[in-house]
Design an enzyme around this catalytic site. Structure first.
Site, PDB file in Angstrom:
ATOM      1  N   SER A 198      40.476  46.591  39.349  1.00 57.73           N
ATOM      2  CA  SER A 198      41.793  47.577  39.572  1.00 57.73           C
ATOM      3  C   SER A 198      42.264  47.437  40.893  1.00 57.73           C
ATOM      4  CB  SER A 198      41.776  49.126  38.697  1.00 57.73           C
ATOM      5  OG  SER A 198      40.460  49.590  39.991  1.00 57.73           O
ATOM      6  N   SER A 205      37.844  37.287  28.010  1.00 57.38           N
ATOM      7  CA  SER A 205      38.518  36.908  27.653  1.00 57.38           C
ATOM      8  C   SER A 205      37.953  35.995  27.132  1.00 57.38           C
ATOM      9  CB  SER A 205      39.552  36.106  29.039  1.00 57.38           C
ATOM     10  OG  SER A 205      40.437  37.135  28.822  1.00 57.38           O
ATOM     11  N   GLU A 265      37.526  34.999  41.870  1.00 53.44           N
ATOM     12  CA  GLU A 265      38.455  35.103  41.250  1.00 53.44           C
ATOM     13  C   GLU A 265      39.701  35.769  41.416  1.00 53.44           C
ATOM     14  OE1 GLU A 265      38.355  37.331  36.513  1.00 53.44           O
ATOM     15  OE2 GLU A 265      37.343  38.049  38.329  1.00 53.44           O
ATOM     16  N   GLU A 274      42.840  50.228  42.251  1.00 51.98           N
ATOM     17  CA  GLU A 274      42.138  51.892  43.159  1.00 51.98           C
ATOM     18  C   GLU A 274      40.516  50.907  43.948  1.00 51.98           C
ATOM     19  OE1 GLU A 274      44.972  53.159  40.477  1.00 51.98           O
ATOM     20  OE2 GLU A 274      43.640  51.610  40.514  1.00 51.98           O
ATOM     21  N   GLY A 306      30.265  38.165  30.944  1.00 49.78           N
ATOM     22  CA  GLY A 306      30.396  39.428  30.421  1.00 49.78           C
ATOM     23  C   GLY A 306      30.333  40.489  31.319  1.00 49.78           C
TER      24      GLY A 306
END
Length: 414
Positions: free
Chosen positions: A393, A175, A259, A395, A135
């Site tokens: 992302s 997910s 991750e 960026e 979360g």
């Protein structure tokens, strides 16, 4: 560290390969290779049974440190953990439904959790009995993880220990939330704070009717493995907070390094299988003979995948092997994410280029009962459009490298 495999590692490899060969049978063989990115909805019941099969044999959580207790896993060196991940991927075994618990939460608890938390949660993960979701992202935050609006307030009547928390807010792109038993949630516990300050890392049970609602998100690939999760006063026990109150940002970013980092080694074997499928199609259809530019792109994709592997191995060798990210090359997780995200996206584009005009056709004729069907390469192309966004992302990764590695000043926000 000079990364290499010893004789003991190769003996471990033989045992892993033998076990996989003997157990990937029946229902488990029928779902081999299913459940990867873009297809995580496939055969979840069978894959959950497979998770328990792995746990019973001691193949979940191998190599977790045992200095503070036994958590039901088998001992394994760092290189043997890599061996297992490689053999699992090569066997074409089903995608793991317990990945988030084993590879993200468990190392975080080993690094930041209490003995009580480790003893409560790690054995259940190691047995394949409890599944987790993450979360972090929120609908109005974009790629800015620190822009958390989910709040958690103290509630003396909630949970165990000295009170607990009531969690209220929305998380998105979660997910497998519809299958998860627990969710680790980044929430704001200090009123009036903003940015990285005042956040806490909470472990929240999902089975709270009326307090936790999961809404599947249908994607352009036609699947629904992502979800929006609404917390409406959901309860979290005080002793299920990982780290100190207000120290959630440090815990959360430690997990993000896991991750984005060396866990991509096994992922790269899956990438290699996808690239091999595209190459075989290009050879069968004669595309490599007709188009020298396409041939060059395929060779480049192979070379870049090898580069990613050596980068991941170099990163692994500079850590201390405890799963905590300590001693790792600065910025390496962000570099890894930038490398594999854009590479995988280009592979999806290559798959469509090899198919040519036929890429626009689905595997079946349209019917009312089967209105939206894609084949594996079409799902690959559509799903990889998100590779440069989810998990941080591009960026954001470049900002991290600019600030933490190059020492450039933060952007002035007006």
């Amino acid at each position: 560290m000079d990364f290499g495999f010893t004789r003991e590692d190769e003996e471990f490899r033989a045992r892993a390969r033998q076990w996989l060969h003997g157990h990937l049978v029946g229902d488990f063989a029928s779902v081999a290779g299913q459940g990867g990115p873009g297809s995580e909805h496939q055969a979840t019941d069978v894959r959950r049974r497979w998770e328990r099969e792995l746990g019973a044999a001691g193949w979940v959580g191998i190599g977790w440190e045992r200095s503070r207790g036994s958590y039901g896993n088998r001992a394994a060196t760092l290189t043997q953990q890599v061996v297992w991940a490689e053999e699992y991927a090569r066997a074409g075994a089903p995608a793991r439904v317990g990945h988030i618990g084993e590879n993200l939460l468990a190392p975080t608890l080993l690094s930041h959790g209490t003995d009580e938390q480790r003893n409560r949660f790690l054995p259940a993960i190691a047995r394949g009995e409890e599944l987790w979701c993450q979360g972090y992202s929120e609908p109005d935050a974009g790629s800015d993880l620190a822009a958390v609006r989910t709040v958690a307030v103290r509630d003396a009547g909630a949970g165990n220990g000295a009170g607990g928390y009531r969690v209220t807010g929305r998380k998105i792109w979660t997910s497998l939330a519809h299958d998860a038993d627990w969710c680790f949630v980044l929430a704001r516990t200090e009123k009036g704070t903003g940015g990285h300050r005042g956040l806490s890392f909470l472990l929240v049970p999902m089975d709270q009717p009326g307090r936790v609602e999961v809404r599947p998100i249908r994607q352009m690939s036609g699947t629904e493995e992502f979800n929006e999760v609404l917390f409406d006063g959901a309860r979290a026990a005080a002793d299920h907070r990982v780290g100190a109150e207000g120290d959630g940002w440090r815990v959360a970013t430690s997990l993000l390094a896991l991750e984005r980092g060396v866990s991509t080694l096994a992922q790269q074997i899956g990438f290699a299988a996808e690239l091999d499928r595209v190459l075989r199609l290009a050879l069968r259809d004669g595309a490599v003979e007709r188009d020298p530019v396409l041939r060059d792109r395929l060779v480049r994709a192979w070379a870049e995948l090898r580069t990613m592997r050596w980068h991941a191995l170099r990163t692994l060798g500079n850590g201390n092997g405890n799963g905590r990210g300590e001693g790792a090359v600065p910025g390496a997780p962000s570099v890894a994410k930038l490398l594999w995200g854009r590479w995988h996206q280009r592979l999806g584009e290559l798959a469509m280029q090899v198919r040519g005009a036929g890429a626009a056709l689905g595997p079946y004729d349209w019917t009312p009962h089967r209105p939206y069907e894609l084949d594996a390469l079409q799902r690959l192309f559509l799903f990889t459009r998100a590779d440069t966004i989810y998990g941080g992302s591009d960026e954001i990764q470049r900002d991290i490298l600019a600030q933490q590695v190059l020492g450039l000043p933060r952007e002035v926000r007006r």
